[in-house]
Design a protein around this motif. Structure first.
Motif: not given
Ligand SMILES: [Zn+2]
Length: 459
Positions: A24-28, A206-208, A231-237
């Protein structure tokens, strides 16, 4: 267990990639300032999910990052006339202290972005290699048109997005939708050597990179606030899947926002309640009860009345536990407690329906009080034991423990009630003395038209 997946917009049966294990990953946080109450929700929701999955028999590996290099940190450092790393260090420490006070279990790993620049560069190199990214004047951009399913998570259409976007004259990207993976260094900003010259990573990469490092390129749950979907999670994917060719996270969970007078709490609007102030005034248990009294996907409105309700609710649980302390336990769990446990479990398994789960616990406390009134001490003790266990699963603590400061709020409120009574009988000397003494021990009391407000000084 069933969970709502933003990716499919449906409640799905939860299954894991590896039997019995959950990654599990959570954006901090971006550590640019002290946390506000919105941060509390973004931490408590995954905390409760993690506790519930653990209780359900899963072994969880929980990663929550610290974004310690970002435009806002650099701006803040300029304001404070400090180096960005020192600003990030200060606010990382404050964030971790306040999360501990809030009773949020620490993550298994809390990776800092600045400790993973090599991984980020490696991921960007890979994206350039597969043709999903390109360099332009020391910046590197992700080429959105190379990723077919862009927009799937947020339900946005690429053509619509493109119609509304434009390239600023200072930007070097080819397409208005492309987003930055690597930013060329500007004078005075933190920077690292890379194949494209000195620079620093963009936020999304960073998150990816950190998720892939600790959880692999495919894992189970990715969580964060609703405001991070686009856009953050869309871009991570897009970044992660374009690089690995694998499906990144299988379940995307998003918590609703905290509002103040119906408006999203945010630094830019300026309507924020500091988490430290909220902890001083209400304590961790009351804040948790307030947050969990709404479903995690709904907005929750911060109001004095709702917090007073939460305090009264928590006091009802605590009072029963105190009243039954030391009483002999029955041989078996009382039937009403077993029934409450079943209701609680059913609610939690149903997309973490904490309002219904807590309703079962309030009903159970009522049954406990009824048993006490009827003199059935064993039943009351048995009910109380179940109540303690189930509230513990949600992260509540009693008897001091890590939440010793939960006592401060109720004590101060009690003194302020005495002060109000003194004023009502026009005994201003006593009222002023109470306020003065509180001030001496660091409790600052301010009178307002809606009554006295207080906070701990020096914080
Ligand atoms: Zn993130």
């Amino acid at each position: 267990m069933r969970l709502y997946n933003t990716l499919s917009r449906t409640v799905e049966e939860f299954t894991t990639r590896d039997e019995g294990r959950v990654g599990m990953y959570v954006c901090g946080p971006t550590v640019q300032n002290v946390p506000h109450f919105g941060h509390a929700r973004a931490a408590v929701v995954p905390d409760v999910l993690r506790r519930w999955l653990t209780h359900s028999g899963y072994e969880i590996f929980y990663v929550r990052n610290i974004t310690d290099v970002e435009d806002k940190i650099i701006e803040r450092a300029a304001q404070e006339q400090r180096v960005p790393a020192a600003v990030a260090e200060t606010y990382t420490r404050i964030y971790e202290e306040q999360m501990a006070r809030l009773g949020v279990l620490p993550p298994d790993v809390a990776p800092r972005a600045t400790g993973h620049i090599i991984e980020m560069i490696g991921l960007i190199e890979r994206l350039v290699e597969v043709g999903a990214a390109y360099e332009a004047g020391g910046d590197v951009f992700f080429s959105v048109r190379k990723f077919d399913t862009y927009g799937r998570l947020s339900g946005r259409n690429v053509d619509d997005l493109r119609a509304g976007a434009r390239i600023e004259p200072t930007e070097r990207k080819r397409d208005p939708l492309d987003f930055v993976l690597w930013k060329a260094a500007k004078p005075g900003e933190p920077s690292w050597a890379s194949p494209w010259g000195r620079g620093r990573p963009g936020w999304h990469i960073e998150c990816s990179a950190m998720a892939a490092k600790y959880l692999g390129t495919a894992f189970d749950i990715h969580a964060g606030g609703l405001d991070l979907i686009f856009p953050h999670h869309e871009n991570e994917i897009a970044q992660s899947e374009a690089a690995s060719g694998r499906r990144f996270a299988r379940y995307w969970l998003h918590n609703g926002m905290v509002t103040l007078d119906e408006e999203k709490m945010s630094k830019s609007v300026g309507n924020v309640i500091g988490l430290g102030e909220a902890l001083d005034r209400f304590g961790a248990n009351v804040l948790r009860l307030f947050l969990l009294s709404a479903h995690y996907r709904s907005p929750v409105d911060f109001s004095e009345a709702r917090l007073a309700e939460a305090r009264a609710g928590f006091d009802r649980w605590a009072a029963l536990l105190r009243a039954t302390h030391g009483l002999p336990l029955p041989a078996a769990e009382p039937a009403v407690a077993a029934a409450a446990r079943a209701r609680f479990t059913e609610a939690m398994d149903d997309d973490l329906a904490t309002p219904a789960a807590q309703a079962a616990l309030f009903d159970l406390a009522r049954e406990g009080n009824r048993a006490l009134e009827q003199g059935d001490k064993e039943a009351a003790a048995g009910i109380s034991a179940t109540l303690r266990e189930l509230t513990g699963l949600l992260g509540y603590t009693f008897d001091g423990g890590s939440h010793a400061d939960d006592l401060v709020g109720p004590l101060v409120e009690e003194l302020l009630r005495l002060r109000l009574e003194a004023r009502e009988r026009r005994d201003f000397a006593t009222a002023d003395a109470i306020r003065g003494r509180l001030g001496e021990i660091g409790v600052i009391v301010e009178d307002s038209p809606s009554g006295a407000r207080w906070h701990l000084g020096g914080a």
